[in-house]
Design an enzyme around this catalytic site. Structure first.
Site, PDB file in Angstrom:
ATOM      1  N   PRO A 155       0.809  -1.215   0.000  1.00  0.00           N
ATOM      2  CA  PRO A 155       0.000   0.000   0.000  1.00  0.00           C
ATOM      3  C   PRO A 155       0.847   1.272   0.000  1.00  0.00           C
ATOM      4  O   PRO A 155       0.321   2.364  -0.182  1.00  0.00           O
ATOM      5  CB  PRO A 155      -0.807  -0.112   1.301  1.00  0.00           C
ATOM      6  CG  PRO A 155      -0.014  -1.015   2.191  1.00  0.00           C
ATOM      7  CD  PRO A 155       0.798  -1.918   1.310  1.00  0.00           C
ATOM      8  N   THR A 209       0.221  -5.952   2.427  1.00  0.00           N
ATOM      9  CA  THR A 209       1.384  -6.115   3.315  1.00  0.00           C
ATOM     10  C   THR A 209       1.315  -5.111   4.469  1.00  0.00           C
ATOM     11  O   THR A 209       0.793  -3.999   4.321  1.00  0.00           O
ATOM     12  CB  THR A 209       2.712  -5.924   2.560  1.00  0.00           C
ATOM     13  OG1 THR A 209       2.745  -4.596   2.039  1.00  0.00           O
ATOM     14  CG2 THR A 209       2.838  -6.923   1.431  1.00  0.00           C
ATOM     15  N   ALA A 233       7.592  -3.794   5.524  1.00  0.00           N
ATOM     16  CA  ALA A 233       8.561  -4.236   4.515  1.00  0.00           C
ATOM     17  C   ALA A 233       8.969  -5.687   4.800  1.00  0.00           C
ATOM     18  O   ALA A 233       9.123  -6.076   5.957  1.00  0.00           O
ATOM     19  CB  ALA A 233       9.778  -3.319   4.531  1.00  0.00           C
ATOM     20  N   GLY A 238       6.111  -1.796  -6.800  1.00  0.00           N
ATOM     21  CA  GLY A 238       7.203  -1.456  -7.717  1.00  0.00           C
ATOM     22  C   GLY A 238       8.262  -2.542  -7.768  1.00  0.00           C
ATOM     23  O   GLY A 238       8.019  -3.693  -7.382  1.00  0.00           O
ATOM     24  N   ASP A 239       9.457  -2.142  -8.222  1.00  0.00           N
ATOM     25  CA  ASP A 239      10.552  -3.104  -8.361  1.00  0.00           C
ATOM     26  C   ASP A 239      10.967  -3.675  -6.999  1.00  0.00           C
ATOM     27  O   ASP A 239      11.365  -4.836  -6.910  1.00  0.00           O
ATOM     28  CB  ASP A 239      11.758  -2.426  -9.025  1.00  0.00           C
ATOM     29  CG  ASP A 239      11.429  -1.963 -10.433  1.00  0.00           C
ATOM     30  OD1 ASP A 239      10.646  -2.644 -11.112  1.00  0.00           O
ATOM     31  OD2 ASP A 239      11.950  -0.906 -10.850  1.00  0.00           O
ATOM     32  N   GLU A 250      10.924  -8.446  -3.349  1.00  0.00           N
ATOM     33  CA  GLU A 250      10.467  -9.241  -2.183  1.00  0.00           C
ATOM     34  C   GLU A 250       9.869 -10.575  -2.642  1.00  0.00           C
ATOM     35  O   GLU A 250      10.133 -11.627  -2.066  1.00  0.00           O
ATOM     36  CB  GLU A 250       9.370  -8.487  -1.429  1.00  0.00           C
ATOM     37  CG  GLU A 250       9.877  -7.468  -0.466  1.00  0.00           C
ATOM     38  CD  GLU A 250       8.805  -7.143   0.583  1.00  0.00           C
ATOM     39  OE1 GLU A 250       8.013  -8.022   0.942  1.00  0.00           O
ATOM     40  OE2 GLU A 250       8.783  -5.983   1.028  1.00  0.00           O
ATOM     41  N   ARG A 255      11.978   9.442   0.734  1.00  0.00           N
ATOM     42  CA  ARG A 255      10.880   8.559   0.308  1.00  0.00           C
ATOM     43  C   ARG A 255       9.543   9.272   0.276  1.00  0.00           C
ATOM     44  O   ARG A 255       8.693   9.011  -0.570  1.00  0.00           O
ATOM     45  CB  ARG A 255      10.794   7.336   1.224  1.00  0.00           C
ATOM     46  CG  ARG A 255      11.330   6.136   0.540  1.00  0.00           C
ATOM     47  CD  ARG A 255      10.939   4.821   1.053  1.00  0.00           C
ATOM     48  NE  ARG A 255      11.601   3.821   0.219  1.00  0.00           N
ATOM     49  CZ  ARG A 255      11.099   3.358  -0.913  1.00  0.00           C
ATOM     50  NH1 ARG A 255       9.914   3.736  -1.312  1.00  0.00           N
ATOM     51  NH2 ARG A 255      11.764   2.500  -1.642  1.00  0.00           N
TER      52      ARG A 255
HETATM   53  C1  LIG Z   1      19.793  14.784 -17.998  1.00  0.00           C
HETATM   54  C2  LIG Z   1      18.855  13.676 -17.925  1.00  0.00           C
HETATM   55  C3  LIG Z   1      19.527  12.363 -17.886  1.00  0.00           C
HETATM   56  C4  LIG Z   1      18.583  11.287 -17.605  1.00  0.00           C
HETATM   57  C5  LIG Z   1      19.278   9.986 -17.510  1.00  0.00           C
HETATM   58  C6  LIG Z   1      18.321   8.983 -17.091  1.00  0.00           C
HETATM   59  C7  LIG Z   1      18.924   7.636 -16.942  1.00  0.00           C
HETATM   60  C8  LIG Z   1      17.915   6.836 -16.248  1.00  0.00           C
HETATM   61  C9  LIG Z   1      18.254   5.393 -16.233  1.00  0.00           C
HETATM   62  C10 LIG Z   1      17.272   4.731 -15.346  1.00  0.00           C
HETATM   63  C11 LIG Z   1      17.702   3.364 -15.057  1.00  0.00           C
HETATM   64  C12 LIG Z   1      16.789   2.727 -14.099  1.00  0.00           C
HETATM   65  C13 LIG Z   1      17.313   1.430 -13.732  1.00  0.00           C
HETATM   66  C14 LIG Z   1      16.374   0.765 -12.805  1.00  0.00           C
HETATM   67  C15 LIG Z   1      16.651   0.535 -11.578  1.00  0.00           C
HETATM   68  C16 LIG Z   1      15.691  -0.140 -10.677  1.00  0.00           C
HETATM   69  O1  LIG Z   1      16.149  -1.410 -10.375  1.00  0.00           O
HETATM   70  C17 LIG Z   1      15.595   0.624  -9.352  1.00  0.00           C
HETATM   71  C18 LIG Z   1      14.423   0.089  -8.566  1.00  0.00           C
HETATM   72  O2  LIG Z   1      13.242   0.564  -9.082  1.00  0.00           O
HETATM   73  N1  LIG Z   1      15.389   2.029  -9.585  1.00  0.00           N
HETATM   74  C19 LIG Z   1      16.294   2.889  -9.231  1.00  0.00           C
HETATM   75  O3  LIG Z   1      17.305   2.603  -8.680  1.00  0.00           O
HETATM   76  C20 LIG Z   1      15.989   4.324  -9.584  1.00  0.00           C
HETATM   77  C21 LIG Z   1      17.122   4.917 -10.352  1.00  0.00           C
HETATM   78  C22 LIG Z   1      16.723   6.253 -10.826  1.00  0.00           C
HETATM   79  C23 LIG Z   1      17.874   6.932 -11.467  1.00  0.00           C
HETATM   80  C24 LIG Z   1      17.489   8.312 -11.847  1.00  0.00           C
HETATM   81  C25 LIG Z   1      18.671   9.015 -12.389  1.00  0.00           C
HETATM   82  C26 LIG Z   1      18.342  10.418 -12.747  1.00  0.00           C
HETATM   83  C27 LIG Z   1      19.564  11.078 -13.289  1.00  0.00           C
HETATM   84  C28 LIG Z   1      19.378  12.539 -13.422  1.00  0.00           C
HETATM   85  C29 LIG Z   1      20.677  13.193 -13.811  1.00  0.00           C
HETATM   86  C30 LIG Z   1      20.435  14.626 -13.990  1.00  0.00           C
HETATM   87  C31 LIG Z   1      21.602  15.402 -14.437  1.00  0.00           C
HETATM   88  C32 LIG Z   1      21.193  16.847 -14.494  1.00  0.00           C
HETATM   89  C33 LIG Z   1      22.285  17.766 -14.863  1.00  0.00           C
HETATM   90  C34 LIG Z   1      21.893  19.168 -14.740  1.00  0.00           C
HETATM   91  N1  LIG Z   2       3.389  -2.456   4.135  1.00  0.00           N
HETATM   92  C1  LIG Z   2       4.589  -1.946   3.890  1.00  0.00           C
HETATM   93  N2  LIG Z   2       5.078  -0.921   4.620  1.00  0.00           N
HETATM   94  C2  LIG Z   2       6.265  -0.370   4.346  1.00  0.00           C
HETATM   95  N3  LIG Z   2       7.095  -0.806   3.369  1.00  0.00           N
HETATM   96  C3  LIG Z   2       6.661  -1.829   2.596  1.00  0.00           C
HETATM   97  C4  LIG Z   2       5.395  -2.451   2.822  1.00  0.00           C
HETATM   98  N4  LIG Z   2       5.240  -3.434   1.903  1.00  0.00           N
HETATM   99  C5  LIG Z   2       6.359  -3.431   1.148  1.00  0.00           C
HETATM  100  N5  LIG Z   2       7.214  -2.476   1.552  1.00  0.00           N
HETATM  101  C6  LIG Z   2       8.548  -2.110   0.989  1.00  0.00           C
HETATM  102  O1  LIG Z   2       8.398  -0.907   0.245  1.00  0.00           O
HETATM  103  C7  LIG Z   2       9.532  -0.778  -0.603  1.00  0.00           C
HETATM  104  C8  LIG Z   2       9.204  -0.003  -1.857  1.00  0.00           C
HETATM  105  O2  LIG Z   2       8.174  -0.616  -2.513  1.00  0.00           O
HETATM  106  P1  LIG Z   2       7.885  -0.612  -4.064  1.00  0.00           P
HETATM  107  O3  LIG Z   2       8.952  -1.240  -4.805  1.00  0.00           O
HETATM  108  O4  LIG Z   2       6.514  -1.204  -4.184  1.00  0.00           O
HETATM  109  O5  LIG Z   2       7.775   0.926  -4.460  1.00  0.00           O
HETATM  110  P2  LIG Z   2       8.834   2.005  -4.949  1.00  0.00           P
HETATM  111  O6  LIG Z   2      10.120   1.849  -4.238  1.00  0.00           O
HETATM  112  O7  LIG Z   2       8.141   3.292  -4.861  1.00  0.00           O
HETATM  113  O8  LIG Z   2       9.005   1.663  -6.462  1.00  0.00           O
HETATM  114  P3  LIG Z   2      10.259   1.162  -7.339  1.00  0.00           P
HETATM  115  O9  LIG Z   2      10.848   0.020  -6.563  1.00  0.00           O
HETATM  116  O10 LIG Z   2       9.628   0.742  -8.622  1.00  0.00           O
HETATM  117  O11 LIG Z   2      11.204   2.310  -7.484  1.00  0.00           O
HETATM  118  C9  LIG Z   2       9.973  -2.190  -0.899  1.00  0.00           C
HETATM  119  O12 LIG Z   2      11.325  -2.302  -0.556  1.00  0.00           O
HETATM  120  C10 LIG Z   2       9.111  -3.070  -0.003  1.00  0.00           C
HETATM  121  O13 LIG Z   2       9.920  -4.012   0.668  1.00  0.00           O
END
Ligand SMILES: CCCCCCCCCCCCC/C=C/[C@@H](O)[C@H](CO)NC(=O)CCCCCCCCCCCCCCC
Ligand SMILES: Nc1ncnc2c1ncn2[C@@H]1O[C@H](COP(=O)(O)OP(=O)(O)OP(=O)(O)O)[C@@H](O)[C@H]1O
Ligand SMILES: [Ca+2]
Length: 566
Positions: free
Chosen positions: A159, A190, A193, A217-218, A223, A325
């Site tokens: 949630p 749930t 966590a 989400g991921d 989990e 968060r």
């Molecule tokens: C200028 C724009 C550049 C944009 C570049 C974007 C690249 C994004 C690549 C995303 C890759 C996601 C990989 C997925 C990972 C997931 O297992 C994990 C769990 O949900 N998510 C994250 O860790 C969440 C990770 C989130 C990462 C966000 C990174 C944002 C980077 C922004 C950089 C800004 C530079 C600005 C300079 C002025």
């Molecule tokens: N009832 C709960 N209360 C608090 N945390 C929880 C609960 N159920 C699950 N979680 C934890 O919440 C965390 C985040 O969850 P979830 O992946 O769904 O969302 P998110 O982090 O926003 O998305 P993403 O992972 O796609 O970036 C997970 O690590 C999970 O273990």
């Protein structure tokens, strides 16, 4: 388009008061408007509101694969009206002197723009009840013969994931579809966590279910796989702590209803983050195998990863974003900008075992798509190799390990593309979902400007690997040791190579402004922070299965004929 095969039924039925030739085979339901049918009027409904308002009357042939029919609904009795979801009322038929059911509605998958699926419906009216009965029971028989469809699902809802909409999304968009498709569910919201992980590990009566659905989400998906994979190994007497152990695949499929912040596993396996599309993939019983990496430290299991293992930039973004968060998905952008400006680099040694004998490279133009032949080929190859397994297959004794030392802004291992709305092509656009490999991307120390060029290329057509400070390798295993964890002999070698007598003076030398650059980053493991920096990673080919089919290539036919896609 599938070939119809032998016809089971062929009748003249009416759709919106117009005569159609309707046929059913084992693979296709087809309805084709008759060229002219003014004489065909077994009865004349006084009014009949179409239940299929979105498709214009194109007069052509409509076909639906039986595998994409969701269910058949028997319409209500004589003179009854029913309110539709949009609030309007529809009357099925109204005919004096008759008291029988003659209309049935077929609910089926319709493809929309950007890989979205919708539940469309078409109502057929039969001239007589016997024929109506034959049609309803024949379609139901065909659906019942599809054994891959889940009947009982265990659903976990986080949630608090993403924008905290998980429960609402499930109740409003998904539960009604499962009910229409006759899928029974046991829903658990749930409470904290790791609730879902622990429930799956120890308590859940898995034999009762055909699959597990994760609403979140991921992190929530992570989990679920941790619970399922662990339970499968314990039930099968396999030691999950041993990095060389071949893991047993779970028999249950996993469905993802996206309700998180990144949802990259859903996006990369379905092509969109849309709860209705995911629910429909679950209902039709799609199957997509997926690789899983096991991460160990000193022969102790740490975690599994299916998407990104990232040290340096993505580890720091995650660590920083955890404190934010409360901001929801925007926390990643803010932390991303902050960590970009901070511009930390980290020293260490990466060793990897290149994937040999397999098809595909990280620089391929072709992408992993629905029915991917690369995944099929490599999956078969690796399972054959596992059958004839000899200890030297993956071990260090085969001498194929390669080692790279350096200063890195980011070390990323992408076991799949990691495509997500932030970067629709992902971290490694040519990575495969189920080929038994991970793409190891090393971004060496460079200027902020160059790093920005690299990041920006994730959002354009330009190749993010075509830069002198970036290298990418397709690997089966890899290890990382941060510089200050290196063995004494490695450090001595370092000292000799670099002529540095004072190891720690180096830490701040390149950061005169802050004077306190950290020596270590953390690993971002599918959105969770790992407790160790020195890790040993191994890819387990096709260890889990999702209710998905990979990203479909849109066909020209669909683009031109589907009004919903325009
Ligand atoms: C200028 C724009 C550049 C944009 C570049 C974007 C690249 C994004 C690549 C995303 C890759 C996601 C990989 C997925 C990972 C997931 O297992 C994990 C769990 O949900 N998510 C994250 O860790 C969440 C990770 C989130 C990462 C966000 C990174 C944002 C980077 C922004 C950089 C800004 C530079 C600005 C300079 C002025
Ligand atoms: N009832 C709960 N209360 C608090 N945390 C929880 C609960 N159920 C699950 N979680 C934890 O919440 C965390 C985040 O969850 P979830 O992946 O769904 O969302 P998110 O982090 O926003 O998305 P993403 O992972 O796609 O970036 C997970 O690590 C999970 O273990
Ligand atoms: Ca892979």
């Amino acid at each position: 388009m599938e070939r119809p095969g032998r016809l089971l039924l062929l009748s003249e039925l009416r759709v919106r008061n117009t005569a159609y030739d309707v046929s059913l085979s084992r693979s296709l339901l087809t309805w084709k408007r008759r060229i002219s049918s003014p004489v065909y009027h077994p009865f004349r409904p006084r009014f009949c509101v179409p239940s299929f308002p979105r498709r214009p009357d194109s007069g052509v042939c409509h076909s639906v694969s039986v595998s994409e029919i969701i269910s058949v609904r028997e319409e209500e009795e004589e003179n009854s009206s029913r309110q539709r979801d949009d609030g309007s009322w529809k009357k099925i038929k109204e005919r004096e002197g008759k008291d029988c059911r003659q209309a049935f509605t077929v609910l089926y998958v319709e493809r929309c723009r950007q890989h979205r699926w919708r539940c469309a419906e078409v109502t057929f009216t039969c001239p007589e009840e016997a024929l109506y009965q034959r049609w309803v029971s024949s379609i139901r028989e065909q659906l019942a013969s599809i054994t891959s469809r889940p009947k009982h699902l265990l659903v976990y809802i986080n949630p608090y994931g993403g924008k905290r909409q998980g429960k609402h999304i499930y109740e409003q968009k998904v539960a009604p579809l499962f009910a229409q498709a006759g899928v029974s569910t046991h829903v658990i919201v749930t409470e904290y966590a790791n609730y879902a992980r622990d429930h799956l590990r120890t308590e859940a009566e898995l034999k009762k279910f055909d699959g597990v659905v994760c609403v979140g989400g991921d992190g929530m998906f992570s989990e679920i796989i941790h619970g399922l994979i662990w339970r499968t190994q314990i039930d099968g007497s396999v030691d999950p702590n041993c990095p060389d152990q071949t893991l047993l695949p779970s028999s249950l499929h996993i469905g993802i209803i996206p309700a998180g912040s990144t949802d990259c596993i859903c996006f990369a396996t379905v092509g969109t983050n849309d709860p209705v599309t995911s629910a429909l993939h679950i209902i039709v019983g799609d199957s997509q195998p997926m690789d899983v990496c096991s991460v160990h430290h000193n022969n102790t299991f740490l975690r599994y990863s299916v998407s990104l293992l990232g040290y340096g930039f993505y580890g720091d973004v995650l660590t920083d974003s955890e404190r934010k968060r409360w901001m929801g998905p925007a926390r990643y952008d803010l932390s991303g900008v902050k960590m970009f400006l901070t511009h930390h680099y980290y020293e260490g040694t990466v060793s990897y075992l290149p994937a040999r004998g397999i098809v595909g490279t990280p620089r391929d133009a072709a992408k992993c798509r629905s029915g991917c032949v690369v995944c099929q080929h490599n999956g078969q190859l690796l399972s054959k190799r596992a059958e004839n397994y000899t200890m030297d297959e993956d071990s260090e004794s085969d001498g194929e390990w390669r080692t790279i030392r350096g200063k890195f802004l980011a070390i990323n291992a992408a076991s799949m593309s990691c495509a997500c709305p932030r970067s629709p092509k992902g971290l490694s656009p040519a990575a495969h979902l189920a080929d038994g490999t991970t793409d190891l991307i090393l971004v060496r120390k460079c200027s902020r400007f160059d790093f920005l060029r690299h990041l920006l290329r994730h959002t354009s057509k330009d190749d993010q690997f075509d830069l002198t400070f970036v290298e990418v390798h397709r690997v089966r295993r890899f290890r990382f040791t941060p510089r200050y964890c290196q063995s004494d002999s490695d450090l001595e070698l370092d000292l000799r190579e670099n002529g540095k007598r004072q190891i720690f003076s180096q830490i701040c030398r390149d950061h005169p402004a802050c004077g306190c650059a950290p020596a270590y980053s953390s690993w971002n493991c599918d959105g969770e922070i790992l407790t160790h920096t020195a890790i040993d990673v191994r890819v387990h080919c096709q260890l889990i299965k999702l209710f998905a089919r990979g990203i479909e290539e849109p066909t020209v036919f669909e683009d031109l004929t589907n009004p919903c896609a325009i």
